[in-house]
Design an enzyme around this catalytic site. Structure first.
Site, short mmCIF file in Angstrom:
data_model
loop_
_atom_site.label_atom_id
_atom_site.label_comp_id
_atom_site.label_asym_id
_atom_site.label_seq_id
_atom_site.Cartn_x
_atom_site.Cartn_y
_atom_site.Cartn_z
N LYS A 115 0.45 -1.03 0.08
CA LYS A 115 -0.32 0.03 0.14
C LYS A 115 0.51 1.26 0.24
O LYS A 115 1.40 1.51 0.92
CB LYS A 115 -1.34 -0.05 0.97
CG LYS A 115 -1.95 1.47 1.62
CD LYS A 115 -2.70 1.14 2.21
CE LYS A 115 -4.50 1.60 2.06
NZ LYS A 115 -3.89 3.15 2.38
N GLU A 175 -0.56 5.28 -7.44
CA GLU A 175 -0.17 5.75 -6.62
C GLU A 175 0.87 6.92 -6.92
O GLU A 175 2.14 6.54 -7.31
CB GLU A 175 0.18 5.50 -5.03
CG GLU A 175 -0.11 6.20 -3.79
CD GLU A 175 -1.81 6.27 -3.26
OE1 GLU A 175 -2.17 5.48 -4.18
OE2 GLU A 175 -1.64 6.62 -2.41
N CYS A 428 -19.39 19.37 28.32
CA CYS A 428 -19.74 20.88 28.36
C CYS A 428 -21.32 21.21 28.20
O CYS A 428 -21.14 21.03 27.18
CB CYS A 428 -18.72 21.86 28.06
SG CYS A 428 -19.29 23.07 28.96
S1 IVH Z 1 -6.55 -0.12 -5.19
C1 IVH Z 1 -11.33 -0.13 -4.53
N1 IVH Z 1 -3.73 -0.64 -4.52
O1 IVH Z 1 -4.64 3.25 -0.40
C2 IVH Z 1 -10.28 0.01 -4.41
N2 IVH Z 1 -5.02 1.48 -3.11
O2 IVH Z 1 -7.36 3.47 1.37
C3 IVH Z 1 -8.88 1.10 -5.16
N3 IVH Z 1 -3.51 2.90 -2.18
O3 IVH Z 1 -7.23 5.43 -2.76
C4 IVH Z 1 -7.45 1.04 -4.15
N4 IVH Z 1 -1.50 1.07 -3.05
O4 IVH Z 1 -5.21 5.85 -3.36
C5 IVH Z 1 -5.42 0.12 -3.90
N5 IVH Z 1 -1.94 -1.05 -4.11
C6 IVH Z 1 -2.99 -0.52 -3.90
C7 IVH Z 1 -2.28 0.78 -3.43
C8 IVH Z 1 -3.56 1.66 -3.14
C9 IVH Z 1 -2.04 2.85 -2.08
C10 IVH Z 1 -4.27 4.08 -1.94
C11 IVH Z 1 -5.22 4.64 -2.99
C12 IVH Z 1 -6.97 4.89 -2.09
C13 IVH Z 1 -6.56 4.54 -1.09
C14 IVH Z 1 -7.42 3.48 -0.15
#
Ligand code: IVH
Length: 671
Positions: A115, A175, A428
């Site tokens: 991620k 990303e 409060c």
């Molecule tokens: S998949 C529907 N894969 O994490 C899911 N996201 O918390 C689509 N991100 O908004 C995202 N690495 O900006 C995916 N290998 C990865 C990722 C990734 C970073 C970020 C992305 C997303 C966020 C979700």
């Protein structure tokens, strides 16, 4: 002659593109930096001699002109969802079990990826050419950052020819990030030129992409990893592995650490291996993302309201640092809830200096036996406020002091603290409590609410103390003459503030509603109401609790809070005042093509062959519809699939329009 030059230019462009491909996608550079520079300079020279031969796709054209003043926002063709989290091994295992169960115990393959802690981007290629790049924004609308994204060498301006036909449309998601070494270099340079340094690589990347001048972005050495396709024409993928391979062949960088896995054990071991290698990777990662590989299975699993069921983000443990508590303060939020905050000896936590940590509530203080002067471990994950993860009891000094919110002596004698029934929080209860009123006013003026530039916490406090500001409508009564005599205000700042107050008057329903600070009515809920109420506060005020509960995404707590708010005449009076003083709520301008379902209340029953119910729901919502769960006389259309439930007969009884799958598909295709 020109023809020859043209061929030379094309050859140079191809060589430079090939180099970028080897460097960013294959991680196998073919040229040294100076060889690359020399190719680039040759190309620049030829182009300056033959400007008519400059192609938009030339790498020399990556840096264009600055954009005027703001970024335009654009709808995402398909919403950019977020991911739900797993915070420990057990939750990773639960994810695995859930998926296997939902898919009737069939064999399921997964893909695990790092991620990346950068900023999400959507890249739109039409006939192979990069047409537009958008930030994630709120998931539904993003900002147009094309001019800056074009400067990123890792992102091809044109997709490479691969064995697949170049699609007429493809929206790739990934990303954008800055490597840790580039981030450190950047900060060093900024420090020596006395510029503000970035707190972390993600902020540096985000700051670089949000520049009006692409020259700045270009100098920042950003990169990208692509990981999903939001939508495409002329090309379809069966699974994630196939899709990633396509992206790679088309010249888009994918992360080399992604891995196909099949079991829960492998998920956990991938995650831990990645975590222990984290320090050796030259970009920030904050966890692993585990996704179902097969796309048909993904469809069957569908979506929750804002995240897919087929993926999970397994988070790494937060980074920790040791410090000591030197005091405890109380903060009163805009809803009156009191949060104890530990003042700690300043400490560096992965590059950010920390001097306070939230203690959440009294229960937390008691449970962890947290005392003033204790040595503690603090931790911080992502951008959230640091918290105390552990009291180092073995180091406890003799002079520790216990702390109790109820013993706290408030400076304001009218303030009274009460413990909320059934909750850990103290509140409060003085409606005129200064901190509370200040919190509400600050919230109303803040960026995501009325967005009054220059009206930050300090100015709000100053105006409050001068008796110029107490309720939201007072903001719109402020005059230049009120401000000019105050400390800190000069002619220009007074004019600027009045001008930003005036600018904020043209607003939207979600901004205004969110600004009112009704408990649990956040930005998302405000948008849900916007659509349902047709951007009308009057419509909202008239809704009954039962009607609100019918709206998808609105629960009883929110419904009661909204009703309570509008049952209070002071609130209605204050809203009327705002409107009379010039606040103008612009109806949300849904895209024309989407208007065809705007405000239609739809109920779905039964199952569908061609798409999952959750996808259907999302598509209808994208067309402006509100999907509700039960049929009533207010329902406009009931969409009926295979094996419909009692909703079908109820719709027939109430004479509501019924649409079957075939008609629905024809209707959806009409775009
Ligand atoms: S998949 C529907 N894969 O994490 C899911 N996201 O918390 C689509 N991100 O908004 C995202 N690495 O900006 C995916 N290998 C990865 C990722 C990734 C970073 C970020 C992305 C997303 C966020 C979700």
């Amino acid at each position: 002659m020109e023809e020859k030059i043209k061929i030379r230019i094309e050859k140079l462009i191809a060589e430079i593109n090939d180099h970028n491909y080897s460097y960013y996608v294959l991680d196998n550079p073919k040229l040294t930096d100076s060889e690359y520079d020399s190719l680039f300079r040759k190309l620049e020279k030829l182009e300056s001699e033959y400007p008519s031969l400059i192609s938009d796709l030339s790498p020399t054209q990556r840096v264009g002109h600055p954009v005027s003043s703001t970024f335009k926002s654009h709808d995402h063709t398909v919403p950019m969802l977020s991911l739900s989290n797993a915070i420990n091994d057990e939750e990773i295992n639960d994810f695995y079990k859930r998926i296997v169960k939902w898919l009737n115990n069939s064999e399921v393959n997964f893909v695990a990826e790092p991620k990346i802690d950068g900023l999400g981007v959507s890249l739109i290629y039409e006939n192979g050419l990069l047409k537009r790049a958008l930030t994630r924004g709120d998931g539904f609308k993003g900002e147009d950052i094309t001019h800056n994204v074009k400067t990123i060498n890792a992102i091809p301006l044109q997709l490479r020819l691969s064995k697949n036909k170049t699609p007429s449309f493809i929206e790739v998601r990934g990303e954008i990030f800055m490597s840790i070494s580039d981030f450190n270099d950047l900060n060093k340079n900024r420090e020596s030129s006395e510029e503000k340094i970035f707190a972390n690589a993600r902020n540096a990347a985000a700051g670089s992409v949000r520049q009006l001048d692409p020259n700045i972005t270009s100098s920042r050495n950003l990169s990208v990893f692509c990981y999903e396709v939001g939508g495409s024409k002329d090309i379809e993928f069966n699974n994630q592995v196939e899709m990633l391979n396509y992206l790679k062949s088309a010249g888009l960088p994918i992360n080399p650490l992604s891995k196909k896995i099949t079991s829960a054990e492998e998920m956990v071991s991938y995650h831990h291996t990645l975590e222990s290698n984290r320090e050796h990777i030259d970009y920030e990662i904050d966890g692993s993302v585990i996704k179902v590989n097969n796309y048909k299975k993904r469809d069957r699993l569908g979506l929750r309201s804002r995240s897919p069921r087929w993926a999970i983000a397994a988070k790494f443990k937060a980074k920790q640092a040791e410090s000591q508590i030197i005091g405890i303060d109380l903060q009163v939020g805009r809803t009156g809830v009191i949060t104890p905050v530990a003042k700690i000896r300043e400490v560096d936590l992965s590059g950010v200096m920390i001097s306070s940590a939230t203690l959440h509530n009294q229960d937390e203080i008691d449970r962890k036996d947290i005392r003033i002067n204790d040595f503690i471990l603090i931790e911080r994950s992502g951008d959230v406020i640091p918290k105390i993860s552990k009291v180092l009891k073995e180091k406890r000094p003799k002079n520790t002091e216990r702390f109790s919110i109820s013993d706290f002596k408030w400076p304001d004698p009218d303030c009274k603290i009460e413990r909320i029934d059934g909750e850990a929080a103290y509140r409060c209860i003085n409606p005129n409590c200064k901190s509370r009123v200040l919190g509400m006013l600050e919230h109303f003026c803040s960026k995501n609410a009325m967005n009054i530039e220059g009206m930050g916490p300090q100015i709000v406090k100053q105006l409050f103390e001068q008796n110029l500001l107490n309720k939201f409508d007072d903001i719109y009564k402020l005059k230049y003459d009120d401000l000019i005599n105050l400390e800190r205000f000069k002619d220009k700042s007074a004019r600027n503030l009045i001008s930003s107050i005036n600018q904020s008057k043209k607003t939207t329903f979600p901004r205004f509603l969110f600004g009112l600070g009704i408990s649990n009515v956040g930005q998302h809920i405000s948008k849900v109401f916007d659509k349902y109420c047709n951007s009308s506060l009057e419509n909202l005020a008239q809704l009954k609790i039962e009607e609100m509960k019918e709206i998808d995404g609105i629960g009883e707590t929110v419904a009661i809070a909204v009703k309570d708010f509008f049952n209070n005449n002071e609130n209605n009076y204050m809203i009327d005042n705002c409107l009379n003083l010039g606040v103008e709520i612009q109806p949300t301008n849904y895209d024309r093509s989407k208007l065809k379902m705007l405000n239609k209340k739809i109920v779905i029953t039964g199952s569908f062959e061609s798409l999952s119910r959750s996808d259907l729901k999302l598509r209808l919502e994208n067309l402006g519809a509100t999907v509700t769960s039960s049929v009533s006389s207010k329902t406009d259309v009931v969409i009926v699939g295979e094996n419909p439930g009692s909703k079908f007969s109820k719709a027939q009884d109430l004479n509501i329009r019924i649409i079957n799958e075939k008609d629905l598909l024809a209707f959806l295709k009409e775009d």
